[in-house]
Design an enzyme around this catalytic site. Structure first.
Site, PDB file in Angstrom:
ATOM      1  N   ARG A 164       7.880  -6.531  -0.977  1.00 54.01           N
ATOM      2  CA  ARG A 164       7.355  -7.029   0.311  1.00 54.01           C
ATOM      3  C   ARG A 164       7.082  -8.538   0.231  1.00 54.01           C
ATOM      4  NH1 ARG A 164       8.936  -2.615   1.231  1.00 54.01           N
ATOM      5  NH2 ARG A 164       7.973  -1.007   2.530  1.00 54.01           N
ATOM      6  N   SER A 238       3.195   0.301   7.768  1.00 53.18           N
ATOM      7  CA  SER A 238       2.158   0.240   6.723  1.00 53.18           C
ATOM      8  C   SER A 238       1.314  -1.003   6.957  1.00 53.18           C
ATOM      9  CB  SER A 238       2.784   0.132   5.334  1.00 53.18           C
ATOM     10  OG  SER A 238       3.603   1.230   5.064  1.00 53.18           O
ATOM     11  N   GLU A 333      -0.274  -5.974   4.512  1.00 50.76           N
ATOM     12  CA  GLU A 333       1.164  -6.295   4.645  1.00 50.76           C
ATOM     13  C   GLU A 333       1.413  -6.975   5.984  1.00 50.76           C
ATOM     14  OE1 GLU A 333       4.352  -3.151   4.080  1.00 50.76           O
ATOM     15  OE2 GLU A 333       4.944  -3.920   6.040  1.00 50.76           O
TER      16      GLU A 333
HETATM   17  P1  FAD Z   1       7.971 -10.019  13.211  1.00 50.49           P
HETATM   18  O1  FAD Z   1       6.883  -9.026  13.167  1.00 50.49           O
HETATM   19  O2  FAD Z   1       8.288 -10.646  14.501  1.00 50.49           O
HETATM   20  O3  FAD Z   1       7.670 -11.171  12.137  1.00 50.49           O
HETATM   21  C1  FAD Z   1       7.300 -10.823  10.813  1.00 50.49           C
HETATM   22  C2  FAD Z   1       7.171 -12.131   9.998  1.00 50.49           C
HETATM   23  O4  FAD Z   1       8.449 -12.748   9.858  1.00 50.49           O
HETATM   24  C3  FAD Z   1       6.295 -13.186  10.641  1.00 50.49           C
HETATM   25  O5  FAD Z   1       5.671 -13.925   9.621  1.00 50.49           O
HETATM   26  C4  FAD Z   1       7.280 -14.064  11.395  1.00 50.49           C
HETATM   27  O6  FAD Z   1       6.789 -15.382  11.612  1.00 50.49           O
HETATM   28  C5  FAD Z   1       8.459 -14.051  10.457  1.00 50.49           C
HETATM   29  N1  FAD Z   1       9.772 -14.166  11.108  1.00 50.49           N
HETATM   30  C6  FAD Z   1      10.310 -13.317  12.006  1.00 50.49           C
HETATM   31  N2  FAD Z   1      11.557 -13.691  12.304  1.00 50.49           N
HETATM   32  C7  FAD Z   1      11.818 -14.799  11.588  1.00 50.49           C
HETATM   33  C8  FAD Z   1      12.937 -15.659  11.459  1.00 50.49           C
HETATM   34  N3  FAD Z   1      14.071 -15.455  12.128  1.00 50.49           N
HETATM   35  N4  FAD Z   1      12.833 -16.742  10.643  1.00 50.49           N
HETATM   36  C9  FAD Z   1      11.687 -16.993   9.947  1.00 50.49           C
HETATM   37  N5  FAD Z   1      10.601 -16.201  10.028  1.00 50.49           N
HETATM   38  C10 FAD Z   1      10.676 -15.119  10.829  1.00 50.49           C
HETATM   39  N6  FAD Z   1       8.788  -2.617   6.914  1.00 50.49           N
HETATM   40  C11 FAD Z   1       9.410  -2.267   5.766  1.00 50.49           C
HETATM   41  O7  FAD Z   1       9.687  -3.120   4.916  1.00 50.49           O
HETATM   42  N7  FAD Z   1       9.739  -0.966   5.515  1.00 50.49           N
HETATM   43  C12 FAD Z   1       9.489   0.031   6.388  1.00 50.49           C
HETATM   44  O8  FAD Z   1       9.806   1.180   6.132  1.00 50.49           O
HETATM   45  C13 FAD Z   1       8.845  -0.317   7.613  1.00 50.49           C
HETATM   46  N8  FAD Z   1       8.547   0.655   8.522  1.00 50.49           N
HETATM   47  C14 FAD Z   1       7.920   0.306   9.682  1.00 50.49           C
HETATM   48  C15 FAD Z   1       7.650   1.332  10.609  1.00 50.49           C
HETATM   49  C16 FAD Z   1       7.049   1.031  11.819  1.00 50.49           C
HETATM   50  C17 FAD Z   1       6.771   2.137  12.807  1.00 50.49           C
HETATM   51  C18 FAD Z   1       6.721  -0.326  12.126  1.00 50.49           C
HETATM   52  C19 FAD Z   1       6.119  -0.665  13.456  1.00 50.49           C
HETATM   53  C20 FAD Z   1       6.973  -1.335  11.211  1.00 50.49           C
HETATM   54  C21 FAD Z   1       7.576  -1.031   9.972  1.00 50.49           C
HETATM   55  N9  FAD Z   1       7.852  -2.011   9.007  1.00 50.49           N
HETATM   56  C22 FAD Z   1       8.505  -1.673   7.841  1.00 50.49           C
HETATM   57  C23 FAD Z   1       7.445  -3.419   9.230  1.00 50.49           C
HETATM   58  C24 FAD Z   1       8.471  -4.241  10.051  1.00 50.49           C
HETATM   59  O9  FAD Z   1       9.366  -3.413  10.709  1.00 50.49           O
HETATM   60  C25 FAD Z   1       9.250  -5.215   9.165  1.00 50.49           C
HETATM   61  O10 FAD Z   1       8.374  -6.113   8.523  1.00 50.49           O
HETATM   62  C26 FAD Z   1      10.267  -6.037   9.969  1.00 50.49           C
HETATM   63  O11 FAD Z   1      11.114  -6.756   9.098  1.00 50.49           O
HETATM   64  C27 FAD Z   1       9.585  -7.004  10.936  1.00 50.49           C
HETATM   65  O12 FAD Z   1      10.592  -7.518  11.777  1.00 50.49           O
HETATM   66  P2  FAD Z   1      10.227  -8.261  13.121  1.00 50.49           P
HETATM   67  O13 FAD Z   1      11.496  -8.834  13.645  1.00 50.49           O
HETATM   68  O14 FAD Z   1       9.489  -7.355  14.015  1.00 50.49           O
HETATM   69  O15 FAD Z   1       9.301  -9.421  12.564  1.00 50.49           O
HETATM   70  N1  EPU Z   2       0.053   9.661   0.746  1.00 56.01           N
HETATM   71  C1  EPU Z   2      -1.112  10.374   0.918  1.00 56.01           C
HETATM   72  N2  EPU Z   2      -1.722  10.317   2.132  1.00 56.01           N
HETATM   73  C2  EPU Z   2      -1.241   9.585   3.164  1.00 56.01           C
HETATM   74  C3  EPU Z   2      -0.055   8.839   2.993  1.00 56.01           C
HETATM   75  C4  EPU Z   2       0.590   8.894   1.753  1.00 56.01           C
HETATM   76  O1  EPU Z   2      -1.574  11.047   0.014  1.00 56.01           O
HETATM   77  O2  EPU Z   2      -1.871   9.592   4.229  1.00 56.01           O
HETATM   78  C5  EPU Z   2       0.734   9.712  -0.570  1.00 56.01           C
HETATM   79  C6  EPU Z   2       1.649  10.924  -0.699  1.00 56.01           C
HETATM   80  O3  EPU Z   2       1.532  11.412  -2.021  1.00 56.01           O
HETATM   81  C7  EPU Z   2       3.039  10.344  -0.566  1.00 56.01           C
HETATM   82  C8  EPU Z   2       2.851   8.937  -1.124  1.00 56.01           C
HETATM   83  O4  EPU Z   2       1.526   8.578  -0.759  1.00 56.01           O
HETATM   84  O5  EPU Z   2       3.963  11.068  -1.283  1.00 56.01           O
HETATM   85  C9  EPU Z   2       3.826   7.924  -0.582  1.00 56.01           C
HETATM   86  O6  EPU Z   2       3.848   8.005   0.846  1.00 56.01           O
HETATM   87  P1  EPU Z   2       5.162   7.628   1.673  1.00 56.01           P
HETATM   88  O7  EPU Z   2       6.364   8.257   1.072  1.00 56.01           O
HETATM   89  O8  EPU Z   2       4.897   7.874   3.112  1.00 56.01           O
HETATM   90  O9  EPU Z   2       5.332   6.082   1.401  1.00 56.01           O
HETATM   91  P2  EPU Z   2       4.282   4.897   1.387  1.00 56.01           P
HETATM   92  O10 EPU Z   2       4.158   4.437  -0.025  1.00 56.01           O
HETATM   93  O11 EPU Z   2       3.035   5.248   2.097  1.00 56.01           O
HETATM   94  C10 EPU Z   2       6.119   3.086   1.586  1.00 56.01           C
HETATM   95  C11 EPU Z   2       6.344   1.852   2.398  1.00 56.01           C
HETATM   96  C12 EPU Z   2       6.911   2.215   3.745  1.00 56.01           C
HETATM   97  C13 EPU Z   2       8.241   2.941   3.540  1.00 56.01           C
HETATM   98  C14 EPU Z   2       7.974   4.196   2.704  1.00 56.01           C
HETATM   99  C15 EPU Z   2       9.246   4.913   2.354  1.00 56.01           C
HETATM  100  C16 EPU Z   2       4.764   0.193   1.661  1.00 56.01           C
HETATM  101  C17 EPU Z   2       3.520  -0.563   1.952  1.00 56.01           C
HETATM  102  N3  EPU Z   2       5.122   1.102   2.555  1.00 56.01           N
HETATM  103  O12 EPU Z   2       5.086   3.802   2.228  1.00 56.01           O
HETATM  104  O13 EPU Z   2       7.162   1.013   4.468  1.00 56.01           O
HETATM  105  O14 EPU Z   2       8.832   3.301   4.760  1.00 56.01           O
HETATM  106  O15 EPU Z   2       7.322   3.814   1.472  1.00 56.01           O
HETATM  107  O16 EPU Z   2       9.944   4.240   1.367  1.00 56.01           O
HETATM  108  O17 EPU Z   2       5.398  -0.065   0.635  1.00 56.01           O
HETATM  109  C18 EPU Z   2       6.158  -0.550   5.941  1.00 56.01           C
HETATM  110  O18 EPU Z   2       6.296  -1.386   5.030  1.00 56.01           O
HETATM  111  O19 EPU Z   2       5.689  -0.842   7.060  1.00 56.01           O
HETATM  112  C19 EPU Z   2       6.561   0.832   5.693  1.00 56.01           C
HETATM  113  C20 EPU Z   2       6.406   1.803   6.592  1.00 56.01           C
END
Ligand code: FAD
Ligand code: EPU
Length: 337
Positions: A164, A238, A333
């Protein structure tokens, strides 16, 4: 054609659905638009916020400056043997790129299905899910340097990707705007299905030799079951990173908490923040207009009319509780503004 708007509500531009206003707002479709914007005297000296899909942001107050929303479109590719180099504009919706690649049989992005946001933001925090990170498929990106109004190419090494994390969140924070990203994909799929939930769902579907589309579909199903859909309930995924602690600290913790969810990593042990938060009694908790998601304690949600301050205060409460119980400090994050 780009225009500079004033006094714009950011509610439609952040997945938390927080209602704040920006003084200035520019929708950017080309690098030329960036040149025009940054040579416009109306914005001289103003604070800047680069915005993609607003899916990793928590707004806690009105933004007194210029929001630069990246909407640069376009997906193109070249083929070199079994390798495909795909290039997409910063404004392309991340999942549209994934779908394009999956439909064309280009392997590499399928585990990153349904991550919200844009292509331009994907290198910023090195997005990752289900055993794959952006860095595994990243070739290069083009970025616009605000100080010089010039574009520059960044290689994999230049980006200093981590969990991240990237150079754009550290040394180069606020200095560059990513305009396009190139990915190194392949026609010969080396599918990553080792993540427990993927293996389980493939078995559940009786799929023994999955293809790219199967992995993408399985990841989508897992995500939908765990994560709230921002179009119905505001959130930014997250809220905290999974903390990485030292082996010594881990040995102390596991004595007291034998069930602690952990993963060995290069520089120590990564803990599941969701588990830590759940153990503190927060899973599914509702506090005023905010709370944690019922299926995933790591996700903070907006139950309706939450203010950014309210969500932020709640996140402080979680950090304090986790610290008191486990001696571990959670780091956000989500970008707080
Ligand atoms: P924004 O939220 O608009 O911006 C994020 C940051 O990037 C800010 O600091 C912004 O200034 C900067 N930025 C944006 N665009 C640019 C650009 N073109 N140039 C320079 N800086 C820029 N993230 C994960 O890694 N894994 C996941 O599984 C994941 N699951 C998610 C699930 C949900 C339901 C949600 C709501 C979010 C999740 N995220 C996850 C977080 C998010 O989707 C990512 O961080 C994504 O890359 C953000 O993209 P954005 O375009 O919305 O960025
Ligand atoms: N868990 C719990 N309780 C909860 C949630 C999770 O006990 O309420 C435990 C469970 O044991 C589970 C483990 O945590 O097996 C891991 O949970 P999960 O697989 O949902 O993944 P996570 O570690 O919570 C991370 C990323 C997610 C990404 C998933 C899948 C981060 C901060 N988050 O979540 O990214 O989608 O793994 O790879 O690394 C995001 O960054 O926004 C995001 C959603």
């Amino acid at each position: 054609m780009f225009s500079l708007k004033q006094n714009v509500s950011l509610k439609p531009y952040n997945t938390f659905g927080i209602d704040v206003k920006a003084n200035f707002f520019a929708d950017i479709y080309t690098v030329d638009d960036l040149m025009k914007l940054f040579t416009n005297s109306a914005i001289e000296g103003k604070k800047l916020l680069i915005l993609g899909g607003g899916s990793n942001m928590l707004f806690t107050e009105d933004f007194d400056g210029v929001v630069v929303k990246l909407s640069i479109p376009g997906i193109s590719y070249t083929t070199q043997g079994d390798e495909i180099i795909v290039t997409a504009g910063a404004g392309v919706v991340w999942n549209d790129l994934v779908t394009f690649c999956v439909n064309n049989g280009f392997a590499g992005l399928e585990n990153l299905t349904l991550i919200p946001g844009t292509v331009g933001a994907s290198p910023i925090q090195n997005i990752g899910a289900y055993g794959v990170e952006l860095k595994d498929v990243f070739l290069s990106c083009e970025a616009f340097e605000i100080a010089t109004l010039k574009t520059k190419m960044f290689s994999f090494e230049d980006c200093k990707f981590g969990y991240r994390d990237s150079v754009f969140k550290n040394d180069l924070k606020g200095k560059y705007i990513i305009t396009q990203v190139s990915f190194r994909l392949t026609k010969i799929a080396n599918l990553q299905t080792h993540y427990g939930a993927i293996t389980a769902e493939l078995t559940n579907r009786n799929i023994i030799t999955p293809n790219i589309a199967d992995v993408s579909a399985v990841v989508a199903a897992i995500r939908v079951s765990k994560l709230p859909d921002p179009s119905t309930i505001g959130n930014a995924g997250s809220f905290f990173k999974n903390p990485v602690i030292t082996e010594a600290q881990f040995q102390e913790l596991i004595q007291k908490f034998p069930d602690i969810v952990n993963y060995p990593v290069q520089n120590g042990v990564k803990l599941a923040a969701g588990w830590l938060i759940e153990q503190c009694g927060f899973k599914g908790k509702v506090v005023g207009n905010t709370g944690t998601w019922k299926n995933q304690a790591l996700v903070l949600v907006n139950h309706g009319n939450a203010s950014g301050q309210e969500v932020y205060s709640f996140s402080e409460q979680i950090i304090n509780s986790v610290h008191t119980k486990f001696g571990v400090t959670l780091e956000r994050e989500v970008n707080i503004l």
